[in-house]
Design an enzyme around this catalytic site. Sequence first.
Site, short mmCIF file in Angstrom:
data_model
loop_
_atom_site.label_atom_id
_atom_site.label_comp_id
_atom_site.label_asym_id
_atom_site.label_seq_id
_atom_site.Cartn_x
_atom_site.Cartn_y
_atom_site.Cartn_z
N TYR A 42 51.61 36.78 44.99
CA TYR A 42 50.42 36.93 45.81
C TYR A 42 50.43 35.91 46.96
O TYR A 42 51.40 35.20 47.15
CB TYR A 42 49.18 36.86 44.92
CG TYR A 42 49.16 37.98 43.89
CD1 TYR A 42 49.29 39.31 44.29
CD2 TYR A 42 49.07 37.72 42.53
CE1 TYR A 42 49.31 40.34 43.37
CE2 TYR A 42 49.09 38.75 41.60
CZ TYR A 42 49.22 40.06 42.03
OH TYR A 42 49.25 41.08 41.11
N ARG A 44 48.62 39.50 26.53
CA ARG A 44 48.69 40.76 25.78
C ARG A 44 48.30 40.59 24.31
O ARG A 44 47.67 41.48 23.73
CB ARG A 44 50.09 41.36 25.89
CG ARG A 44 50.41 41.90 27.28
CD ARG A 44 51.87 42.33 27.38
NE ARG A 44 52.19 42.91 28.66
CZ ARG A 44 52.50 42.22 29.76
NH1 ARG A 44 52.54 40.89 29.70
NH2 ARG A 44 52.78 42.82 30.90
N ARG A 56 47.95 27.79 39.42
CA ARG A 56 48.94 28.62 38.72
C ARG A 56 50.14 28.83 39.63
O ARG A 56 50.00 29.23 40.79
CB ARG A 56 48.35 29.97 38.31
CG ARG A 56 49.39 30.91 37.72
CD ARG A 56 48.81 32.10 36.99
NE ARG A 56 49.00 31.96 35.55
CZ ARG A 56 48.91 32.97 34.69
NH1 ARG A 56 48.63 34.18 35.10
NH2 ARG A 56 49.12 32.76 33.41
N CYS A 75 43.89 41.04 34.88
CA CYS A 75 43.13 41.96 35.72
C CYS A 75 42.65 43.15 34.91
O CYS A 75 43.39 43.71 34.10
CB CYS A 75 43.98 42.43 36.89
SG CYS A 75 44.27 41.13 38.11
N SER A 117 44.80 33.70 29.35
CA SER A 117 45.44 33.87 30.65
C SER A 117 44.67 34.88 31.49
O SER A 117 44.10 35.84 30.94
CB SER A 117 46.88 34.36 30.45
OG SER A 117 47.60 34.31 31.65
N PRO A 118 44.61 34.71 32.81
CA PRO A 118 43.91 35.70 33.65
C PRO A 118 44.54 37.08 33.49
O PRO A 118 45.76 37.23 33.56
CB PRO A 118 44.12 35.17 35.07
CG PRO A 118 44.39 33.71 34.89
CD PRO A 118 45.14 33.58 33.60
N ALA A 157 42.17 37.59 38.17
CA ALA A 157 42.32 37.20 39.56
C ALA A 157 41.10 37.70 40.33
O ALA A 157 40.87 38.90 40.45
CB ALA A 157 43.60 37.79 40.15
N GLN A 184 39.45 32.24 38.24
CA GLN A 184 40.68 32.17 39.03
C GLN A 184 40.41 32.70 40.44
O GLN A 184 40.06 33.86 40.63
CB GLN A 184 41.81 32.97 38.40
CG GLN A 184 43.14 32.75 39.11
CD GLN A 184 44.25 33.64 38.60
OE1 GLN A 184 44.15 34.86 38.67
NE2 GLN A 184 45.32 33.03 38.11
#
Length: 368
Positions: free
Chosen positions: A193, A334, A240, A37, A34-35, A69, A111
Amino acid sequence: MEIADGGDPTSAGRALFSTYTIRDVTFRNRIWVSPMCQYSTPDGVPGQWHLVHLGSLAVGGSGLVMTEATAVTADGRISPHDTGIWTDEQADAWAPIAAFAKAQGAVVGLQLAHAGRKASTYRPWETEHGTVPAGDGGWQTVAPSAIAFDGYTTPTELDRDGIRNIVAAFRAGARRAMRAGFDLVEVHAAHGYLLHQFLSPLSNQRTDEYGGTLENRARLLLEITRAVRDEIGDAPLFVRFSASDWVPGGWDAEQTATVARWAADAGADFFDISSGGLHPDQQITVGPGYQVPFAASVRETAGVPVSAVGIITEPAQAAEIVASGQADAVMLARELLRDPHFPLRAAHELGVEIDYWPNQYLRAKWRA
C-alpha cells in the site's frame, strides 16, 4: 516499556499470557488481532458487522483488537467497501465498537491506512478483479510514481501538495481515532500500500526528496509518524512493515530495521512485522511461522519491540515464539476467524490460569 512475566518465567505458556505495557497501556496477554479487512460498508462507516466481528475477538480474550485497514481519505480505500476515518460520522460510528471491546478487557487499536495504487479494487469474493472503474464507484488512484500494480490501472504520481495532504490526512485520522476512544493507532506501511510503495525502490522511482536514497524513500513515513505522534500525545504508536518484497532488488529486512530505528526516533513505539504485497513476482515459501524470522531479525538488528505474523495456528507454537524472544507478541488473523476465542482455548490447553474468562463462558473453562 515494562514486561511482567505473571509467573514462572521458564514457562512458554506463561510468557504468552504475560502482560505487556507500552507507555501507559497494558495488554493482558501477547495474543493480538491482526488487521483484517471486512469489505462490509458502502460509505466508510462501520456498522453492526464490525461491532460483532471485533467484539467477538475481544470477548475471546485477545490482548489487542486492531481494526481493519481504515482509510484516511476516500481515495485511500482498498475497495469502495472499506471502513474510513476521514469524517466525524465515521469516528462517531467507531466509538461504540471501541467502547464494547474495551469493556471486555481488550486494548483497541485503529490502523490508519492509504492503499495508493492498490486502491479502488473489487472485493476478494467478487467475480471481477482489478480496478473498479469510475462508472461502478471506483476512482483514480495515486502513488509515488506512475507505475501500475499488475492488472490495475496506472496511478497518478503524487506532487508535493498531494504528499502534504496525505500527511495531513493521517494526522486528522489519528485525531479522530483518539476521539473515538481507541487506545492506540497503527500506521500501515506494509503489503504494497501507499507508504510501502514509497519505501520500495521497485515502486518508487521519484527523483525528488521523496525518492532515490533510503532516507528519501522513508521521508513520507517519518513525516507521518511525527504528525501522528503529535496528535495522539502519549498513546502508543505502532508501524506495520512488510520486511521483504520477496523480489530481488526490492525492500528487505535490513532496510526495514534501519527505517524502524528512524521511526522509533520519530515517535513510534512498536513494530508489526509482516511481508510481501508489493510486487506480483514475489516468490514466497509459505509454511507455519514463515514470517517469524523477519520479526526476529528486525527485533535483534534494530533493537525495537515487534510482533510476528504468518500461519500461527497452535497455542504451543504461539507460546514458543514469545518465550524464545523471537517476538514480543504474536498477531493472528485467519486462526482468529476460525476461532475468535483462540486465546481462551490456548489458556485452557496450555494450563495457564487467566482471570478474564467471560462469566457466560466459564463452563468451557471448568469442563473438558
